[in-house]
Each structure stands twice: as C-alpha cells, then as structure tokens.
Design an enzyme around this catalytic site. Structure first.
Site, PDB file in Angstrom:
ATOM      1  N   VAL A   1      -7.352  38.540 -30.562  1.00 12.62           N
ATOM      2  CA  VAL A   1      -6.503  39.886 -30.248  1.00 12.62           C
ATOM      3  C   VAL A   1      -7.632  40.817 -30.524  1.00 12.62           C
ATOM      4  O   VAL A   1      -8.037  41.119 -31.568  1.00 12.62           O
ATOM      5  CB  VAL A   1      -5.521  39.949 -30.951  1.00 12.62           C
ATOM      6  CG1 VAL A   1      -4.607  41.203 -30.842  1.00 12.62           C
ATOM      7  CG2 VAL A   1      -4.322  38.699 -30.794  1.00 12.62           C
ATOM      8  N   ASP A   2      -7.481  41.718 -29.262  1.00 13.72           N
ATOM      9  CA  ASP A   2      -8.481  42.926 -29.189  1.00 13.72           C
ATOM     10  C   ASP A   2      -7.789  43.945 -29.440  1.00 13.72           C
ATOM     11  O   ASP A   2      -7.383  44.491 -30.299  1.00 13.72           O
ATOM     12  CB  ASP A   2      -9.535  42.557 -28.137  1.00 13.72           C
ATOM     13  CG  ASP A   2     -10.537  43.683 -28.079  1.00 13.72           C
ATOM     14  OD1 ASP A   2     -10.664  44.702 -28.881  1.00 13.72           O
ATOM     15  OD2 ASP A   2     -11.608  43.366 -27.187  1.00 13.72           O
TER      16      ASP A   2
ATOM     17  N   LYS B   1      -7.520  31.027 -20.381  1.00 14.58           N
ATOM     18  CA  LYS B   1      -8.245  29.949 -20.338  1.00 14.58           C
ATOM     19  C   LYS B   1      -8.711  30.013 -22.043  1.00 14.58           C
ATOM     20  O   LYS B   1      -9.040  28.820 -22.543  1.00 14.58           O
ATOM     21  CB  LYS B   1      -9.486  29.814 -19.500  1.00 14.58           C
ATOM     22  CG  LYS B   1      -8.965  29.741 -18.128  1.00 14.58           C
ATOM     23  CD  LYS B   1     -10.230  29.637 -17.537  1.00 14.58           C
ATOM     24  CE  LYS B   1     -10.247  29.678 -15.903  1.00 14.58           C
ATOM     25  NZ  LYS B   1     -11.584  30.000 -14.919  1.00 14.58           N
TER      26      LYS B   1
END
Ligand code: IMP
Ligand code: MG
Length: 177
Positions: free
Chosen positions: A99-100, A41
C-alpha cells in the site's frame, strides 16, 4: 543483478513474518470459512506462501486492477478483471503486495463492500510508512518500509524482478524517471 538492488528483507525474514501473520489470522478467524482474495499480479507470491501457513478452511480468488504506470502512481485505478465467486455473507481477507498512496486499496474496499461480505479485512505484505492515511484500514501488515521503489517477492519494475525471493529497493541510478 544484486548491485542494482539493496536487499531490505531476506527470504528467511519474510518466511518468519508470514508464520506470525498466519498465526494471528488463525486466531482471529478461528474455524470460519475464509475467502482469500489476491490482488494480481503483485500479491501472488505472498499469497501463495501465506495461505499455505493458514490452517483454516479457505478458498482463494483473484482480481486484477491497473493502478500504476512505470514507477509512479497515476492515481487512476481501474478493474481489469473481477473475482469469480460471490462473497455475500462471507468473511473476506484481501491480500495486497504493497500500500503506497492508498488509491488502489480505497478503490478495492469500495468495490468489495458493494458485494456485501460479512466481513472484510486487509492483509498487505508491505506498507510505505510515508502514507499513514490508510493505516487503520489494514489489519495485517508484513513490513513497514521506507519510501523507495520496491521490487522482488511479487513486486515488479516493468514486469521484472517478481521472482526474486527477497524484498529489495532499486538503487537510484536504476529508477525510471
Ligand atoms: P497505491 O495505489 O499507490 O497504494 O499503489 C498500489 C499498487 O501500486 C500496489 O498494489 C503495487 O502493485 C504498486 N506499487 C506501489 N508501490 C510500489 C513499489 O514500490 N514497487 C512496486 N510496485 C508498487
Ligand atoms: Mg498491486
């Protein structure tokens, strides 16, 4: 609510950056027909603002993956639902919120490549500077941010905070272990 949150990027700063990203995307794609694919989401707020600044013919689609439990990355990524339009031979721009570890992006790129798009690029609102590994896979980055738990502008903690107009970090005392 504000005392729980350190504001990192204001709504005005987000809007300005989106205009710059959109200008770059328009220049790169010229008048190609783009398929913009949002990862639900988290990317829905960013994608809604971004597509409205891109003056090119485009269609929108969405997919949803599950990759996170509470505030920590599990490293396990699974498809919850896939996009509906075929993308074979099309120019695809994948929209991510953040983006981790890069696990989600790695999984998504592999998945989308099997659909044989003509091109596949990635635009992420946020990039955690700690994880330099996937940096060269991301063509457009909104903001590089410190390694904190981020909420707002689509990003959540247990489903909350997505509707905040700014990007913030939850203060330590409010983080789930
Ligand atoms: P990755 O697989 O570790 O790169 O994480 C990707 C997904 O985890 C993102 O698309 C987000 O939905 C979620 N995520 C990662 N870091 C954060 C954060 O700081 N706040 C909220 N969600 C996050
Ligand atoms: Mg996400």
């Amino acid at each position: 609510m504000k005392q729980k949150i350190d504001i990192l990027v204001t709504a005005a700063e987000i809007q300005k950056r989106i205009e710059d990203l959109a200008a770059q995307i328009e220049k790169d794609y010229k008048c190609k027909h783009l398929v913009v694919v949002g990862v639900l989401k988290g990317a829905f707020v960013f994608m809604a603002d971004l597509v409205r600044c891109i003056n090119l013919p485009l269609t929108c689609d969405f997919l949803r993956v599950a990759s996170y439990e509470e505030n920590k990355s599990t490293g396990i990524v699974g498809m919850e639902f896939d996009m509906t339009q075929p993308i074979a031979g099309k120019d695809v721009l994948l929209i991510e919120d953040i983006v981790d570890s890069g696990n989600t992006l790695r999984y998504l790129l592999k998945h989308l490549e099997t659909k044989k798009p003509a091109s596949l690029k990635v635009c992420s609102l946020l990039y955690k500077e700690m994880n330099k590994g996937m940096r060269d896979q991301i063509h457009y980055i909104g903001f590089t941010i410190p390694n904190r738990y981020i909420i707002g502008y689509g990003l959540d903690s247990e489903g909350l905070y997505r509707s905040l107009p700014y990007i913030g970090a939850l203060r330590k005392a409010f983080l789930k272990e």
